[in-house]
Each structure stands twice: as C-alpha cells, then as structure tokens.
Design an enzyme around this catalytic site. Structure first.
Site, PDB file in Angstrom:
ATOM      1  N   ARG A 121       0.950  -1.211   0.021  1.00 29.97           N
ATOM      2  CA  ARG A 121      -0.014  -0.075   0.097  1.00 29.97           C
ATOM      3  C   ARG A 121       1.012   1.283  -0.076  1.00 29.97           C
ATOM      4  NH1 ARG A 121      -1.063   2.656   4.585  1.00 29.97           N
ATOM      5  NH2 ARG A 121      -1.396   0.874   6.191  1.00 29.97           N
TER       6      ARG A 121
ATOM      7  N   HIS B 242      -3.641   4.464   4.872  1.00 32.84           N
ATOM      8  CA  HIS B 242      -4.507   3.346   4.971  1.00 32.84           C
ATOM      9  C   HIS B 242      -6.002   3.790   4.510  1.00 32.84           C
ATOM     10  CE1 HIS B 242      -7.254   0.528   6.496  1.00 32.84           C
ATOM     11  NE2 HIS B 242      -8.026   1.244   7.035  1.00 32.84           N
TER      12      HIS B 242
ATOM     13  N   TYR C 190       4.409   5.430  11.432  1.00 30.08           N
ATOM     14  CA  TYR C 190       4.615   4.250  11.692  1.00 30.08           C
ATOM     15  C   TYR C 190       5.572   3.278  10.590  1.00 30.08           C
ATOM     16  CZ  TYR C 190       0.420   3.452   9.008  1.00 30.08           C
ATOM     17  OH  TYR C 190      -0.355   3.432   7.743  1.00 30.08           O
TER      18      TYR C 190
HETATM   19  C1  LIG Z   1     -14.174  -6.502  12.279  1.00 30.72           C
HETATM   20  C2  LIG Z   1     -13.478  -5.038  12.290  1.00 30.72           C
HETATM   21  N1  LIG Z   1     -12.359  -4.916  13.038  1.00 30.72           N
HETATM   22  C3  LIG Z   1     -11.715  -3.634  13.188  1.00 30.72           C
HETATM   23  C4  LIG Z   1     -11.792  -2.817  11.972  1.00 30.72           C
HETATM   24  C5  LIG Z   1     -10.990  -1.638  12.088  1.00 30.72           C
HETATM   25  N2  LIG Z   1     -10.172  -1.917  10.701  1.00 30.72           N
HETATM   26  C6  LIG Z   1     -10.377  -0.886   9.676  1.00 30.72           C
HETATM   27  S1  LIG Z   1      -9.287  -1.516   8.349  1.00 30.72           S
HETATM   28  C7  LIG Z   1      -8.425  -2.343   9.377  1.00 30.72           C
HETATM   29  C8  LIG Z   1      -7.293  -3.008   8.939  1.00 30.72           C
HETATM   30  C9  LIG Z   1      -7.386  -4.064   7.841  1.00 30.72           C
HETATM   31  O1  LIG Z   1      -6.051  -4.259   7.319  1.00 30.72           O
HETATM   32  P1  LIG Z   1      -6.076  -5.297   5.955  1.00 30.72           P
HETATM   33  O2  LIG Z   1      -6.866  -6.554   6.393  1.00 30.72           O
HETATM   34  O3  LIG Z   1      -4.586  -5.684   6.015  1.00 30.72           O
HETATM   35  O4  LIG Z   1      -6.331  -4.714   5.149  1.00 30.72           O
HETATM   36  P2  LIG Z   1      -5.886  -3.257   4.242  1.00 30.72           P
HETATM   37  O5  LIG Z   1      -6.662  -2.205   4.951  1.00 30.72           O
HETATM   38  O6  LIG Z   1      -4.345  -3.158   4.484  1.00 30.72           O
HETATM   39  O7  LIG Z   1      -6.392  -3.331   2.707  1.00 30.72           O
HETATM   40  C10 LIG Z   1      -9.091  -2.266  10.657  1.00 30.72           C
HETATM   41  C11 LIG Z   1      -8.461  -3.163  11.936  1.00 30.72           C
HETATM   42  C12 LIG Z   1     -13.014  -3.108  11.315  1.00 30.72           C
HETATM   43  N3  LIG Z   1     -13.268  -2.008  10.203  1.00 30.72           N
HETATM   44  N4  LIG Z   1     -13.816  -4.044  11.291  1.00 30.72           N
END
Ligand SMILES: Cc1ncc(C[n+]2csc(CCOP(=O)(O)OP(=O)(O)O)c2C)c(N)n1
Length: 363
Positions: free
Chosen positions: A256, A260, A269
């Site tokens: 990425r 985010h 970070y």
């Molecule tokens: C069930 C749940 N837990 C926590 C969150 C908060 N949250 C949103 S995005 C994220 C990180 C996700 O990372 P990843 O799966 O690696 O996908 P990326 O965003 O890097 O595409 C988190 C913890 C959420 N939206 N849903």
C-alpha cells in the site's frame, strides 16, 4: 529452505524482463501484446481514478477514501481472471476490481461522499459494495459459493481481503467451511504489508498462504505487483473452483503506497526507505518496461492512455460534485424492509427537530 512451490510466482521482473516459468506462463499464453496493453491501460486508468478520489477527499468533497495506490496489478490481474457470472466479495479498497467488473467510474465515490447508501448496483456487475467489516466477506463469499455449488451452478466466488483480515475469526471459519464442503471460492489476500499501523509480521509467523494447507486447500504466493503472474494464478484457482475442485488461497505480495485511508498518516509508523524500496517495484512501470523491451510501446499509445485517464477522472470529479444531497429522512428508509413503529416515531421526531422545534409538543 522453501521448496520450489513456495516461491512467489513471478512472470515479469521489475525491470520488465520475463521469468522462465513454463507452468505459469502457459496459463497466460493467450495474452499477446494487445492484451498486455489493455491490462496496462486498466491499471493506469484505475490509478488515475484512485488519485482523483484522494484529491476530492482532500478538497472536502468526500468524507473518506481508502486509496489502493500500488495495488493495481493485484487487482487488475485477478479481476481479469474472472467470468461475468462469478461473484466478487470485496473489502473497501478494490477500486480497480470494481472498474474492471464494469462499475461505472462515476459510481465509485457515491458512498464515500456520505450522500448515498451504496456505490453501485451489485447485481449489475456481480460484485458487492465496499464492506468495512474486516474479514466478513470471506463468510459471504463462502456462503454464496456453497449455495451455488448446491444449485449445480458452475461459477466461482472470490473474496478479497488484506493481511490484517487473515487474523480475523470470520476468515478462519470461512476457510474451514469452504475446505470441508468444497465450496467454489477463491480466497484472495492482498498482503500489502500493513493493517493500518500493524505490520504483517504481527499477523502471521509463517507466509499467510502456507496457512491454507492446514485447512486442506492449495495456497500460493504470487508477486502481487506482476499483473501477468496474478492473472495466471487466479485463472488457475478460478478454473479449479468452477470445475468442482474446491477452494484455493492466493497471497498476492504487494504494497500500500499511500495511507490506509485519507484519515491516516503512514509516516508515523513506517520508514521512507521502505516505501522507496517498493516504489522501485511499481506494477505499472514494470509493464511499461515489458512493452518497451518487447517493442510494443509507442508515444501514440502513451498519449491515448493519458487522455482516457484524464477523461475518466474528470467524469468522476463532475459526478461527485454534482451528486444531490439526500433528504435527511432517507436515513430511516433502509433500516427495515417493512414499516416499524420505533423507526416511524424516530422519523417523526427527527422531522420535528429539523423544523426547529426539537422538543415538539411534549416539551
Ligand atoms: C471487524 C473489524 N475490526 C476492526 C476494524 C477496523 N479496521 C478497519 S481497516 C483495518 C485494517 C485492515 O487491514 P488489512 O486486512 O490488512 O487490509 P488493508 O486495509 O491493508 O487493505 C482495521 C483493523 C474493522 N473495520 N472491522
């Protein structure tokens, strides 16, 4: 030492040279210069849409945006492996997949403006809307795939999720069920190295794809910045699912490049050196170098792609800004399919509040 089958599949190196891998090259043997140019064009246009949406958020036209900058090959390569009747279950970052599925680019920002309940019509393109509940789409994809399997429909589903989502219980349940019931689903993990500020090393002590073997399905890493390699491995997994062979797991190694979401500051970070290292593996530059090396690049094509990107981005900008604001009472329209006394009362009270009489006659 990992065995040969554990190295990430790669067909094109960052400098544009081909890799000798007959097994996987055979899966994309039909992709000639014109098709490579089409993949390149889709990646460039998708990136342009993504950058435009990021700019729109910065200018106050969108509430939020989740950029996919850097992940174009993982998304375009896998989307091109799908059939129209396959069904896509996505997270919130699959802008390029949506574009390749035929979602009108002008629909892509609707939800993020906070002025609509959805971006696009899922039935028109067999792809769900952005889903914020991390990992849940694995269950949805598995359920749909299993139902299709029971109906005898020869289709596949694909669940897109990130490295962080691979730690969710929902994903574990989906993988276990899909494997034991032979559901025709492809689990497509875009390992972009970060889950907001959590690095992938805290999600998994082994390569994520290796976990698939414990569930009883093939798992394969692929260079996620190599559009041809991603196309090859996804075609293989989709063909297996559609033929009744059951689920597969793909881990696309990518990065990425942006935040985010637009609410995040990644410089807090991660190091600039890390980002620069991945910039040298840019998925779009790689295909341009391949086309140049093989004599299929010219200025006219370059100009044509740039003009198309500009036109699509301008349409996205216009449509976003022109979106009508919904009536405030629309908030209550989609809570239940049938009228509900509590919602009816809340709608009445809110209308009263907006009319400037918050306490109403009960005050
Ligand atoms: C069930 C749940 N837990 C926590 C969150 C908060 N949250 C949103 S995005 C994220 C990180 C996700 O990372 P990843 O799966 O690696 O996908 P990326 O965003 O890097 O595409 C988190 C913890 C959420 N939206 N849903």
């Amino acid at each position: 030492m990992p065995g040969k089958s554990e190295y990430p599949v790669q067909l094109v190196q960052p400098d544009g040279r081909r890799v000798l891998d007959r097994e996987h090259a055979a899966l994309v043997a039909d992709i000639g210069p014109e098709q490579v140019r089409a993949l390149y064009e889709d990646m460039v246009v998708a990136r342009r849409i993504d950058l435009e949406a990021t700019a729109l958020q910065r200018q106050g036209q969108l509430g939020l945006w989740a950029p996919m900058l850097g992940q174009e090959a993982a998304q375009v390569g896998s989307a091109h492996a799908l059939h129209p009747d396959d069904y896509v279950f996505c997270s919130y970052r699959e802008t390029a997949v949506a574009y390749c599925r035929g979602v009108p680019p002008t629909d892509l920002t609707r939800l993020w403006r906070g002025a609509a309940h959805h971006c696009w019509d899922p039935h028109a393109v067999n792809m769900t809307n952005p889903n914020i509940v991390v990992g849940s789409q694995g269950l949805h994809a598995t359920g749909y795939a299993f139902a299709a399997h029971m109906d005898g429909a020869e289709i596949a589903t694909i669940a897109y999720f990130g490295d962080g989502a691979s730690s969710q219980g929902d994903l574990a349940e989906a993988l276990g069920f899909a494997a034991t019931w032979s559901a025709p689903v492809v689990f497509f993990c875009q390992n972009n190295q970060w889950a907001i500020s959590a690095p992938v090393r805290v999600q998994s002590a082994t390569p994520i794809a290796r976990r698939a073997h414990g569930y009883g399905m093939p798992g394969r890493q692929v260079d996620g910045n190599d559009v041809l390699a991603v196309l090859a491995v996804t075609r293989q997994a989709i063909a297996r699912a559609r033929a009744g062979g059951g689920p597969s797991f793909i881990e696309a190694l990518t990065y990425r490049m942006g935040p985010h979401t637009t609410a995040d500051d990644p410089t807090r970070y991660r190091s600039a050196a890390e980002t620069e290292q991945w910039a040298r593996r840019d998925p779009i530059d790689r295909i341009r170098r391949l086309l140049e090396r093989e004599g299929h690049w010219d200025d006219a094509f370059d100009r044509q792609v740039a003009e198309r990107s500009d036109a699509v981005a301008a349409a996205v900008r216009r449509a976003t800004i022109d979106m009508p604001d919904p009536a405030p009472s629309e908030l209550f329209d989609h809570v239940y399919t049938t009228p509900h006394p509590l919602i009816t009362e809340q709608r009445r009270a809110y209308a009263e509040y907006l009319a400037g009489d918050p306490g109403g006659s009960r005050a």
